[in-house]
Scaffold this motif. Structure first.
Motif, short mmCIF file in Angstrom:
data_model
loop_
_atom_site.label_atom_id
_atom_site.label_comp_id
_atom_site.label_asym_id
_atom_site.label_seq_id
_atom_site.Cartn_x
_atom_site.Cartn_y
_atom_site.Cartn_z
N THR A 1 0.83 -1.20 0.00
CA THR A 1 0.00 0.00 0.00
C THR A 1 0.87 1.26 0.00
O THR A 1 0.68 2.16 -0.83
N SER B 1 -2.68 -0.08 -10.77
CA SER B 1 -2.10 -1.04 -9.80
C SER B 1 -1.32 -2.17 -10.46
O SER B 1 -0.09 -2.14 -10.49
N GLY C 1 -3.32 -5.23 -0.44
CA GLY C 1 -2.42 -4.07 -0.45
C GLY C 1 -2.73 -3.14 -1.60
O GLY C 1 -2.75 -1.91 -1.45
N LEU D 1 -6.13 -1.38 -0.97
CA LEU D 1 -6.00 -0.33 0.05
C LEU D 1 -5.23 0.88 -0.47
O LEU D 1 -5.49 2.00 -0.06
N ALA D 2 -4.32 0.64 -1.40
CA ALA D 2 -3.54 1.75 -1.97
C ALA D 2 -4.45 2.71 -2.73
O ALA D 2 -4.13 3.89 -2.88
#
Lengths: 270, 311
Positions: free
Chosen positions: A10, A108, A134, A137-138
């Protein structure tokens, strides 16, 4: 689940995004327009234009009786401003996190594949679920941060500009708190997960962005339409709607993890 | 079994109709430096990906890493290996950030990752650029940082796919010296793929030659050369216009098996290496201008070319 690994991904993704002007610029401009400029123009024009207020009141009269009850006791000008700021502009607060998160989440996996950085991560002990979480959430954390900041700015703008009309602070209402703290996060998480899934399946960022736009936009439009309607309803129904989205979030995350295959990702990394 | 770092038995991998790896088997001892050599498209990177569980084999008997079955213990194995393939670093992040991210993905604490990263940056002479963004690095610096990244968790097995690609001769030499030092100081096993045969010959305990998905030869570089080149040749350089009497040479020296003469150079094939001193003594007695006598010592590159060219 090893949260250190999740948050490492993240933090890494957020740091990378923060260093990209191309992504940062729309993340600042879109919320500024939606929660600063548009509401300000709407309130100021309603305060100083009688014709605008009259035509809006005609529209309000056609609304369901429950809504009419909520507006009872307000003057015509108050009703018009309240209707615009509390009901109509609520949908902007779904547009903001979705726009922001789509910019990041499309980048992503697809961005990493394009820049040939993903394979290095796939050799580490990170599990598929940790990697996906991860990545989600990023996008989710900045989207929520910007949404909550926008909510604060919107509250200040609305109350400041409408104060001469209401002579009190009327915003946010209870339903708005539920919208911001419950419905917006659950809807955003769903959209982000969907875009991350797309990003994992395609070759590059542009492709991810185009497909995300084509798939996500209709969902966004339908949801926005529903949210405007939901705001007329009771807090209980908004909470229930959020719960349904939460279940959908969990199911989608599970599906993404199940359908995630490192070897298929590698096929695109040549 | 205890001393085996990597063992692969009957592994095949196809992409559609193309066989990238065709029934390969080998084992590598712990602490060895192993070199997988082969032309482009031979299947070297596929082998690295397969041994790290990134792609699944089409057919398999076993892959055992550090005594663990790869398919059943993939997480444990990933914890104990470091990998460098043709992947990029995070260009917009600093060198130290690139290492910290990977340290933490391998489960090291932030403090441990920092210490290890600083140590590696120092070792690869990148300390003064620790906070610089990777996009400002030269190709050689990036390659050094990528290798440091593969070593961040202090792994037991290190896979390096073309590690000296992009490095200047000095940097390549330093890296190879580092590999030799690390492998002799610790029990780390290195699995290296490369085209640079001279380098591989100098550092590898064992090599395998992979061609069109098949292992064509396996053993120490010395053994491999001996397997391919059984004949012993001596090259004699003569003065301009000078020629050797080949018929007489063959008649008088029974150990001479073949002679090839061209311009001022004569190649003589002898039956055994022990016959070379006898040949030199004989040539020394001749009334001929001889400038040099040298044994033809084939190297790994000669063996590699002979094997790869063999249809």
């Amino acid at each position: 689940m090893n949260w250190q690994r999740v948050f490492t991904i993240t933090r890494k993704d957020i740091k990378e995004v923060a260093s990209t002007g191309q992504i940062i610029a729309p993340m600042v401009i879109i919320p500024l327009v939606l929660i600063g400029i548009i509401p300000a123009i709407a309130i100021v024009s309603l305060r100083f234009s009688e014709t605008g207020t009259i035509s809006l009141l005609k529209a309000i009269e056609k609304l369901p009786p429950t809504l009419m009850q909520q507006l009872a006791g307000y003057t015509g000008n108050q009703k018009a401003i309240y209707f615009i700021t509390v009901y109509i502009l609520a949908s902007f607060f779904l547009i903001i996190p979705i726009m922001v998160s789509t910019l990041i989440s499309a980048n992503s996996f697809a961005g990493e594949k394009e820049r040939k950085t993903l394979e290095g991560i796939l050799y580490t002990p990170i599990t598929d679920l940790e990697l996906i979480t991860g990545k989600v959430l990023a996008s989710f954390i900045p989207a929520m941060a910007i949404s909550l900041l926008s909510f604060f700015v919107y509250s200040v703008v609305v109350n400041a500009l409408a104060y001469p009309v209401f002579m009190t602070i009327y915003f946010p209402t209870f339903n708005w708190w539920i919208l911001m703290l419950w419905l917006v996060p659950t809807v955003s998480f769903l959209v982000i997960s969907l875009v991350v899934l797309i990003s994992a399946k395609v070759r590059g960022y542009q492709e991810a962005n185009s497909i995300a736009g084509a798939i996500v936009l209709p969902i966004v439009l339908v949801t926005i339409g529903q949210v405007t309607g939901v705001m007329y309803l009771s807090a209980k129904i908004i909470l229930l709607t959020g719960l349904l989205f939460l279940v959908a979030d969990a199911l989608l995350l599970r599906f993404i993890t199940k359908s995630f295959h490192r070897d298929r990702l590698i096929v695109y990394i040549r | 079994m205890k001393n085996i770092a990597i063992e692969a038995c009957h592994i095949s991998k196809s992409f559609g109709n193309i066989a990238a790896l065709d029934d390969i088997s080998f084992s590598i001892q712990k602490g060895d430096v192993f070199g997988l050599l082969g032309p482009n498209g031979a299947g070297k990177t596929t082998a690295v990906r397969l041994l790290n569980g990134l792609i699944k084999p089409t057919e398999i008997e076993t892959i055992s890493i550090l005594g663990l079955d790869l398919q059943k213990n993939i997480q444990d194995i990933r914890q104990r290996v470091g990998v460098l393939t043709d992947t990029n670093l995070y260009e917009r992040l600093s060198a130290i950030d690139n290492l910290l991210i990977f340290g933490m993905l391998y489960g090291l604490s932030h403090k441990e990752s920092s210490q290890r990263a600083e140590h590696l940056l120092e070792q690869f002479e990148l300390s003064d650029r620790a906070s610089s963004k990777v996009e400002t690095f030269s190709k050689g610096m990036k390659q050094k940082l990528s290798i440091a990244r593969a070593l961040i968790s202090d792994p037991e097995i290190v896979y390096l796919d073309e590690p000296t690609a992009g490095l200047d001769p000095e940097a390549s030499h330093e890296l190879l010296q580092y590999i030799i030092k690390v492998s002799s100081d610790s029990s780390k096993t290195f699995f290296i793929t490369s085209h640079r045969l001279e380098e591989m010959e100098s550092i590898c305990d064992t090599v395998a030659i992979l061609d069109r998905g098949r292992i064509k030869a396996f053993g120490s570089p010395h053994d491999l050369v001996n397997q391919v080149f059984k004949d012993h040749w001596v090259t004699v350089t003569l003065g301009n216009g000078t020629r050797l009497n080949i018929s007489l040479l063959k008649l008088e020296l029974s150990f001479v098996q073949d002679i090839e003469q061209s311009n001022n150079e004569v190649k003589i094939k002898v039956d055994d290496r022990a016959s070379i001193p006898k040949l030199i003594r004989y040539l020394g007695k001749l009334d001929t201008d001889i400038y040099s006598i040298a044994e033809d010592v084939p190297n790994l590159q000669d063996a590699y070319l002979a094997i790869v060219k063999e249809k």
